[in-house]
Scaffold this active site. Structure first.
Site, PDB file in Angstrom:
ATOM      1  CG  HIS A  35      -2.101  -0.929   1.094  1.00  0.00           C
ATOM      2  ND1 HIS A  35      -3.179  -0.671   0.269  1.00  0.00           N
ATOM      3  CD2 HIS A  35      -2.343  -2.134   1.687  1.00  0.00           C
ATOM      4  CE1 HIS A  35      -4.053  -1.672   0.373  1.00  0.00           C
ATOM      5  NE2 HIS A  35      -3.561  -2.579   1.210  1.00  0.00           N
ATOM      6  CG  ASP A  92      -3.229  -3.974   4.988  1.00  0.00           C
ATOM      7  OD1 ASP A  92      -2.335  -3.128   5.180  1.00  0.00           O
ATOM      8  OD2 ASP A  92      -4.312  -3.701   4.442  1.00  0.00           O
ATOM      9  CD  GLU A  93      -5.843  -5.654   1.346  1.00  0.00           C
ATOM     10  OE1 GLU A  93      -6.969  -6.187   1.277  1.00  0.00           O
ATOM     11  OE2 GLU A  93      -5.634  -4.455   1.080  1.00  0.00           O
ATOM     12  CG  ASN A  94       3.877  -7.357   0.180  1.00  0.00           C
ATOM     13  OD1 ASN A  94       3.849  -7.129  -1.029  1.00  0.00           O
ATOM     14  ND2 ASN A  94       4.979  -7.714   0.820  1.00  0.00           N
TER      15      ASN A  94
END
Length: 652
Positions: free
Chosen positions: A232, A295-297
């Site tokens: 992000h 998160d969300e790598n």
């Protein structure tokens, strides 16, 4: 008497009588000098003055204790610290003679003052507080609200009024999500290109951050910043392409979802940068905790970089998660050197992570349970995502430690509480309050009150009063709808449009921003943004139907009146839609509401006569209309359909 307290206190004992207030009402403060107490006591007097129209004779508040017959005594032992596990308990005693509010800390007094204001009432004899004894303390020490200011920037006044709302329902953590692919929202003096290039000019100056922190402190609320890394990260890398895992240049993202840009975790330049960056931020933010996201790598850029994959191979790393764990530990070393404790989303829970890190569970209770079982402090956000547009009941019954929890009593001590999450993809300053409030008040109760407080009907009863009091504070969750509807009809009469909007809700679970055309620049002015996530009208209609089906001999006048209104509304609304192009997309909803309401009237007649439909084809036709009415349009759906379906099912 029925009380309208929210959150419900731990212990309540009502007595006979009341304490009546008039212009002689005054406050005496017993405790060391506290700006929190002085300013909030003044606010309490202002709020009471506003409600009563009275001008109180007490000209000013001080710590001189020169009030001889105080109406309200505020007494505390010490000034509280904004830290985890600080004492927020209080004891409120209202007699016919005066009011005594005692607490160990001034923060506890603030919590009690909100309870006192909720007890305020009136009748034909005047204004009063009921005689009552309240002993109260929070169930969980972490009761937060996360606001994403990256996808859409939120000005300082938005943050402040939401802090006022949080204080009213005894929340104590404001979590600011300050960096993401779509924006870098804080001034950085060490690396000014971060906010200059990554924000479109929309960011908080450091003076504004100090202003927010002071405003929150005054209300007994901590401010926890989040700098989302290593993924992000697009808005960071606009200014720092040399620290990226893939060649630049980079541009601020305008769409939503998981993006590929990520910091390079194998170059020392990355950690040298973060050391200087966090040194500056640690000096700005006072709280003991700092959130690094995590998160969300998706690992796309890491797996495509030979330098990074070689590093993983040499260090025996077989997964992206192992490499991110290495990155997190390096960041932890940096933040620890500045006396900050680390927290992150549940992806950071990997082997070897120090137990000092707090885990925020967004993917489910399983991650919360795993964290607690492994000895990590953890908070729950799964089930508290306000942007998913779920009902207040859904959030209210979602408990960090449910009755069937597999955790032992010792493990349950690691559950710190929870945090509501307001992600910013489909909110602007105009509509964010309506997506947070009043539902967030129910989450606040879940985190403060005892686990046994679970009466949904009573929660909704009290929430209606709480919603009004939040408006009184300056929140805009109700007020702004009027302007939005006026804009949709170009300043014409909104009555007919509101009839439709009152039974619509935005679609759930991120379907609202799935359309390909929706970007960061898309206007949030369409009809869906003027709807309530939890329609009050639809909920009350469903309750009428449920009550009728449980006792079918009762009158159906109220149900019929609503169905007739909805059945006739489309014909009346059509001329307005015809000259308001922005409303064309909701025309199918208007038609379907009319048709399903007419169908509901037919079904109700059969139910009233207590006889089955004469032909199977009639039921089939009804079911077809019901299914048609369930179809969403323009990211909104008609919410009364399920109640009409219940009526139809009665005839099967």
């Amino acid at each position: 008497m029925k009380l309208n307290l929210m959150p419900v206190p731990a212990q309540i004992k009502l007595s006979d009588g009341t304490y009546k207030i008039d212009e002689n009402f005054s406050i005496q403060i017993r405790g060391e000098t506290s700006d929190r107490i002085l300013s909030n006591a003044a606010r309490l007097m202002e709020r009471l003055s506003g409600r009563t129209g009275m001008t109180f004779k007490q000209n000013y508040l001080s710590f001189e204790n020169d009030v001889t017959l105080p109406g309200l005594i505020l007494e505390y032992d010490r000034i509280g610290c904004l830290r985890l596990f600080e004492d927020e308990s209080y004891h409120l005693n209202i007699s016919t003679k005066n009011i005594l509010l005692k607490a160990q800390t001034d923060i506890g007094v603030l919590r009690g003052m909100e309870t006192l204001l909720q007890l305020f009432s009136s009748d034909d004899t005047g204004y009063f507080f009921p005689a009552i004894c309240v002993k109260d303390e929070p169930r969980f020490p972490w009761r937060g609200l996360m606001i994403d200011v990256c996808r859409h920037f939120m000005p300082v006044d938005v943050i402040k009024r939401n802090l006022d709302g949080m204080a009213a329902v005894k929340m104590n953590i404001m979590h600011l999500h300050l960096t993401d692919d779509q924006g870098f929202r804080i001034e950085c003096k060490t690396f000014p290109k971060l906010h200059e290039l990554g924000s479109d000019g929309y960011y908080y100056t450091q003076e504004q951050i100090k202003e927010i922190i002071k405003y929150a402190d005054n209300r007994g609320i901590r401010v926890v910043p989040e700098f989302d890394i290593p993924g992000h990260a697009t808005s960071w890398l606009v200014a720092l392409p040399e620290l990226a895992s893939a060649p630049g240049p980079y541009q601020i993202e305008r769409t939503w979802g998981i993006k590929n840009p990520v910091f390079n975790p194998v170059t020392e330049k990355t950690y040298q940068f973060f050391s200087r960056f966090f040194e500056e931020m640690a000096g700005l933010f006072q709280d003991e905790y700092m959130h690094i996201g995590g998160d969300e790598n998706n690992g796309v850029h890491w797996n495509s970089n030979d330098e990074i994959t070689d590093f993983m191979s040499k260090n025996g790393m077989t997964s992206i998660l192992e490499l991110q764990n290495y990155f997190n530990k390096r960041i932890l070393e940096i933040t620890s050197s500045y006396n900050k404790k680390l927290m992150g989303w549940d992806e950071i829970l990997q082997p070897g992570l120090p137990k000092s890190v707090v885990i925020q569970s967004w993917r489910g209770h399983d991650f919360l349970t795993e964290s607690a079982q492994k000895g990590y402090y953890t908070i729950l956000s799964n089930g508290y995502y306000l942007d998913l547009n779920h009902s207040t009941e859904f959030h209210y019954l979602n408990d960090p430690v449910p009755a069937d929890s597999s955790l032992t009593p010792e493990e349950q001590k690691y559950i710190l509480g929870g945090e509501a999450a307001m992600w910013g993809e489909v909110v602007t300053a105009e509509i964010i309050d309506s997506r947070i409030w009043p539902r967030n008040a129910a989450i606040a109760e879940r985190l403060w009150s005892q686990a046994t407080i679970r009466d949904v009907d009573d929660m909704y009863r009290r929430l209606e009063k709480m919603s009004f009091q939040l408006e009184e504070l300056g929140l805009l969750h109700k007020k702004n709808q009027f302007m939005m509807l006026k804009r949709l009809v170009n300043n014409r009469d909104i009555t007919l449009l509101k009839v439709l909007v009152d039974v619509l809700e935005p679609v759930k679970d991120y379907l609202e921003y799935r359309p390909d055309h929706l970007t960061q620049q898309s206007p949030m002015t369409r009809t869906v943004y003027a709807t309530e996530p939890d329609s009050t009208t639809a909920r009350k209609f469903k309750k009428m139907v449920d009550d009728y089906l449980s006792m079918p001999n009762q009158q159906t006048g109220d149900i019929e009146d609503l169905l007739i209104q909805w059945a006739e509304n489309h014909t009346k609304l059509s001329p307005i839609i015809a000259v308001s192009p922005i409303l064309k997309e909701i025309e199918p909803l208007s038609k379907n509401l009319s048709e399903i309401a007419k169908t509901g009237l037919h079904i109700l007649e059969y139910v009233k006569q207590q006889k089955p439909a004469e032909k199977p084809s009639i039921i089939k036709e009804w079911q077809s209309r019901i299914e048609k009415a369930k179809q969403p349009y323009a990211q909104a759906e008609i919410i009364i359909v399920s109640a009409i379906e219940k009526l139809a099912n009665k005839l099967k």
